[in-house]
Motif scaffolding. Structure first.
Motif, short mmCIF file in Angstrom:
data_model
loop_
_atom_site.label_atom_id
_atom_site.label_comp_id
_atom_site.label_asym_id
_atom_site.label_seq_id
_atom_site.Cartn_x
_atom_site.Cartn_y
_atom_site.Cartn_z
N TYR A 77 0.86 -1.18 0.00
CA TYR A 77 0.00 0.00 0.00
C TYR A 77 0.90 1.23 0.00
O TYR A 77 1.73 1.38 0.88
N ALA A 78 0.72 2.08 -0.99
CA ALA A 78 1.60 3.25 -1.12
C ALA A 78 1.15 4.34 -0.15
O ALA A 78 0.02 4.80 -0.20
N LEU A 79 2.05 4.75 0.73
CA LEU A 79 1.68 5.73 1.75
C LEU A 79 2.29 7.10 1.50
O LEU A 79 1.67 8.12 1.73
N ASP A 80 3.54 7.09 1.07
CA ASP A 80 4.26 8.36 0.99
C ASP A 80 5.22 8.32 -0.19
O ASP A 80 5.69 7.24 -0.56
N LEU A 81 5.45 9.49 -0.78
CA LEU A 81 6.39 9.52 -1.91
C LEU A 81 7.46 10.56 -1.65
O LEU A 81 7.25 11.53 -0.92
N GLU A 82 8.58 10.33 -2.28
CA GLU A 82 9.66 11.29 -2.14
C GLU A 82 10.42 11.35 -3.46
O GLU A 82 10.60 10.34 -4.13
N SER A 83 10.83 12.55 -3.83
CA SER A 83 11.68 12.61 -5.00
C SER A 83 12.98 13.30 -4.64
O SER A 83 13.00 14.51 -4.50
N GLY B 286 5.83 2.37 1.61
CA GLY B 286 4.53 1.76 1.88
C GLY B 286 4.64 0.55 2.78
O GLY B 286 5.70 0.26 3.33
N LYS B 287 3.51 -0.10 2.91
CA LYS B 287 3.43 -1.27 3.77
C LYS B 287 2.93 -2.46 2.95
O LYS B 287 1.98 -2.32 2.18
N THR B 288 3.54 -3.62 3.17
CA THR B 288 3.03 -4.82 2.52
C THR B 288 1.77 -5.28 3.24
O THR B 288 1.42 -4.75 4.30
N LEU B 289 1.11 -6.27 2.67
CA LEU B 289 -0.11 -6.77 3.30
C LEU B 289 0.16 -7.36 4.67
O LEU B 289 -0.72 -7.39 5.51
N ASP B 290 1.39 -7.83 4.89
CA ASP B 290 1.71 -8.35 6.23
C ASP B 290 2.54 -7.35 7.04
O ASP B 290 3.37 -7.72 7.86
N ASN B 291 2.27 -6.07 6.79
CA ASN B 291 2.78 -5.00 7.65
C ASN B 291 4.30 -4.81 7.64
O ASN B 291 4.89 -4.39 8.63
N LYS B 292 4.92 -5.10 6.53
CA LYS B 292 6.36 -4.84 6.41
C LYS B 292 6.57 -3.50 5.71
O LYS B 292 5.88 -3.18 4.74
N ARG B 293 7.56 -2.77 6.18
CA ARG B 293 7.86 -1.47 5.56
C ARG B 293 8.66 -1.68 4.27
O ARG B 293 9.63 -2.44 4.25
N VAL B 294 8.22 -0.99 3.24
CA VAL B 294 8.82 -1.16 1.92
C VAL B 294 9.26 0.18 1.36
O VAL B 294 8.58 1.18 1.55
#
Length: 806
Positions: free
Chosen positions: A7-13, A21-29
DNA sequence: GAGATTGTCGTACC
DNA sequence: ACAGGTACGACAATCTC
């Protein structure tokens, strides 16, 4: 090669386009889109000629990777543009600068849009939904994520993150320190954290007996701050919430952490919260985790439907949750802290976080739907004003029509635009009196439907025929002008408004059969955009600024409402009032059937989506005179429905800057009159209130007058009572500036009112004269006047501080 | 120096 | 600068005689 969904939460350039974002099992990506090629446009006659030269452009690290001629649309005009692709995100600024110098005939576009916004728009990606990255795992030692992948990015679903981990935070500070001029010198003594996933904690550094199970004692403020950081890290939130936390909690925490040289590791970049200060307002941002200041959203994008006097946590919680803060005297916090008697305050501190979390959960569908509609990350969307929401929506929709996004105006132009204004709505002088059997009719979404019906858009505006011809418009210099709007092709703005209205109608059809809070929120998001578009085009800072458009919309609106009033009168309806898009009619010998027929007949004549609606029938309504004049007062009336509901507009009752005693007295009088009670009885009631005031039988809190400072203290040229009390409050340690609420009681004494203002706690005797002559009597005299008392009676009696002779 | 007029200010309506 | 204009009415400041 791996494929990761998140799930895309935040973007940075920065150098790359990064998505957190977070995976479905709550891992930070962290996902990096390695295929993304930043670009901008060049318009001009020479683009074919210069294409080759530009495609070879290079400066230091920045270079043009490709330059292609594209068919685009600019202000609805089909044209060719040179799309210039670059090798990295920073190259746009560098290369645009070079091209402007070397090829001044070219007009560069879309160079003023931040890279991640362009990215979201170009690829039609929606934050908060499920995305996928397909690529290679890369090193991520500098990031606090479980996995980092660089590759191809796609959105795989429209569904929003279903159960985000939310954590609300609130601090209490020793003393009365609001972190103002002297600068956050007092320590943070408690900090509460409340999570959506079964978590609550209050951290404090003064031990007391029988602590609640959520208390965690530490030894110092420094330990409190370290513990809080640790707990937040451990909780692993997606959203970090506060209430006014942009302005208070996080800036304060930052200053105190600096003092102890603590480095926060919250956020996917391990760098903690960053406070950005611009134009006096601070914003607290994190990487990966979205900090949401619930106050900003509630008082911003939700302010129209909520329509509250104040957006304090207590008031908003009572409105949305039906319960408020823990009742303690927060002024006693320091004293209690010194005595070690803080149990109740811990509960208070915890409750603030609980309420913040619950308010957030309640309004989350609204935030989500706005994010989906606007397409900006939640951190930004939740802070946007109405104007920004419209602008971002229009920018997003440009992609669907290959429209080039107009430039943001430079400061000088904004300033120049602000100098000009235009004529707005028509307000009819009402017929004062207590009227029986009324009906209100109004145009549904008048401004948006006029915009659509007359095809009003910056691109369709013409100074000469042919086209839809506006009524005569008086400009500022008094000259009469007429504008025309192209009849042939639908403009960008009307096209989008039509689409919004149609989508909304579809949603309404669905929710009529099956109620759905999510669809209601979506419908509200659409309505927000549609209703703000007219104001947006008249807003000096807008990319799609068009004063001629705004003034044409109001001109046609005036014409339609005037025509409606005239038509009604021709059919012998008694029209007594009208404001912008509504008309009030007294039925007299007309029937409801007559009204319905009139509406039907009117609608047959109205173009396109324009529609006159029946708002409601009313048993009675009261319209009053302007103070001291024999003219009806506009925007001031009270109605009673058939179900005996009272509706009050404009009266002191609904004004936050009047004392409770005056508001309540006026409300009660209006209610009695509207319910058909003899006026003598209402008068008796008023006399009783005045008597109570004379005999000191009124509670202090009913005498408090609250208002807001709109400027900083030194900017006032007139020192009114509210400014005088603000100065006193400042001395007492309140943080006073533009936006601060202030409150006072008028005490006994001579001279000007401002010389006698005092804080409720410090006031010995209130001024009976003031509350009788300046609060109660002004609030009720206009009502009694329409009931047959003459102006002379009231003016005479006012001087005697009495209504006794009525 | 009291009363009338003008200007500033905040809040509401749509 | 962070959607618009229209409107009321309190109070202070200023004007007027």
């Amino acid at each position: 090669m791996v494929k990761i969904q998140f799930y895309a939460l935040d973007l940075e350039s920065d150098e790359n386009l990064k998505i957190y974002g977070k995976t479905l099992d709550n891992k930070r990506v962290c996902a990096i889109d390695k295929n993304y090629k930043p670009s901008f446009y060049a318009l001009g006659k020479d683009i074919e000629k210069l294409k080759k030269k530009i495609s070879l452009l290079e400066e230091d690290e920045s270079k043009v990777t490709e330059a292609l001629i594209e068919d685009v649309s600019y202000y609805d005009e089909k044209t060719k543009a040179l799309r210039v692709y670059t090798n990295n995100l920073k190259a746009i600024t560098v290369l645009a600068h070079r091209i402007r110098q070397d090829y001044p005939t070219l007009d560069l576009k879309e160079t003023d849009i931040s890279a991640y916004k362009r990215y979201l728009i170009d690829n039609n990606l929606t934050p908060l939904t499920l995305w996928e990255v397909d690529g290679d795992i890369i090193n991520h030692h500098e990031l606090n994520v479980e996995i980092c992948v660089s590759g191809k990015i796609t959105q795989v679903s429209d569904d929003i993150i279903p159960n985000p981990r939310v954590l609300a935070l609130d601090i209490e500070v020793y003393g009365f320190d609001f972190g103002g001029d002297k600068g956050s010198v007092e320590p943070i003594i408690m900090l509460s954290l409340v999570g959506s996933h079964n978590y609550k904690k209050v951290i404090t550094w003064k031990r007391f007996k029988n602590p609640q199970n959520y208390i965690e004692f530490v030894d110092s403020e420094m330990a409190l701050l370290e513990k809080a950081n640790e707990e937040i890290l451990k909780y692993n939130p997606d959203y970090l919430l506060g209430y006014f936390s942009d302005g208070f909690d996080f800036p304060y925490i930052e200053k105190r952490m600096k003092k102890y040289k603590i480095k926060s590791k919250i956020g996917y970049d391990n760098k903690g919260i960053k406070i950005r200060n611009n134009t006096g307002e601070s914003i607290a941002k994190l990487k990966g985790i979205s900090h949401i200041d619930v106050y900003k959203f509630v008082s911003g994008a939700m302010s129209v439907p909520l329509d509250l006097d104040s957006y304090s946590l207590d008031i908003v919680a009572k409105e949305l949750l039906g319960r408020g803060k823990v009742e303690v005297n927060i002024n006693k916090l320091s004293e209690s802290w010194d005595k070690g008697d803080i149990k109740k305050f811990c509960e208070y501190n915890l409750m603030d976080s609980i309420l913040t979390l619950e308010i957030f959960q309640k309004i989350l569908p609204n935030i989500n739907e706005l994010v989906k509609l606007i397409g900006s990350p939640i951190q930004e969307t939740s802070r946007m004003t109405y104007g920004q929401l419209v602008e971002h929506y229009l920018m997003k929709r440009c992609r669907d029509f290959k429209e080039i996004i107009p430039k943001r105006p430079p400061r000088s132009i904004v300033f120049e635009r602000r100098m000009h204004t235009y004529q707005g709505a028509l307000v009819m002088e009402p017929l004062p009196g207590l009227h029986e059997n009324l009906v209100f009719l109004d145009f549904r979404s008048l401004y948006p439907t006029v915009t659509i019906a007359k095809n009003i858009s910056p691109s369709t505006l013409r100074l000469h025929p042919p086209g839809y011809e506006t009524p005569e418009i008086r400009d500022e210099s008094g000259r009469s002008v007429v504008y025309y709007f192209d009849k042939n092709k639908e403009g960008f703005i009307p096209k989008i408004l039509r689409d919004i209205i149609q989508r909304r109608n579809t949603l309404k059809e669905i929710t009529k059969k099956e109620p759905s809070p999510v669809l209601n929120a979506r419908s509200y998001a659409l309505k927000t955009i549609a209703n703000s578009t007219y104001g947006y085009m008249g807003f000096a800072g807008a990319r799609w600024y068009c004063r001629e458009c705004s003034s044409s919309i109001t001109a046609w609106a005036r014409e339609y409402i005037t025509q409606t009033i005239e038509d009604a009168r021709k059919e012998k309806f008694k029209v007594i009032y009208s404001d912008t898009d509504s008309v009030a009619i007294v039925l007299e010998n007309k029937t409801r059937q007559d009204i319905l027929k009139f509406i039907e007949k009117t609608n047959k004549k109205l173009p396109d989506l324009m529609e006159l609606e029946l708002e409601s029938f009313y048993k009675r309504g009261i319209f009053v005179y302007k103070k001291g004049e024999l003219k009806g007062a506009k925007k001031k009336y009270a109605l009673i429905t058939e179900k005996n509901e009272i509706k009050i507009k404009g009266f002191e009752t609904v004004r936050g800057d009047w004392s409770k005693i005056a508001r309540k007295t006026q409300y009660d009088v209006l209610k009695l009159i509207l319910e058909g009670t003899p006026k003598e009885k209402a008068m008796k009631y008023v006399l009783k209130v005045i008597d109570d005031l004379r005999n000191n039988k009124v509670n202090k809190e009913d005498l408090v007058i609250q208002t807001q400072l709109k400027m900083n203290l030194d900017e006032y040229s007139v020192i009114g009572p509210h400014v005088a009390i603000a100065k006193i409050m400042k001395e007492r340690g309140f943080r006073i500036g533009a936006g601060s609420p202030v409150w006072y009681i008028v005490g006994e004494g001579s001279g000007k009112i401002r010389d006698n203002v005092c804080l409720p706690d410090e006031c010995k005797n209130y001024s009976k004269d003031y509350y009788i002559n300046n609060q109660i009597i002004p609030a009720v005299e206009k009502i009694f006047m329409v009931l047959g008392y003459t102006k002379e009676d009231i003016l005479k009696d006012k001087k005697q501080s009495s209504l006794g002779d009525f």
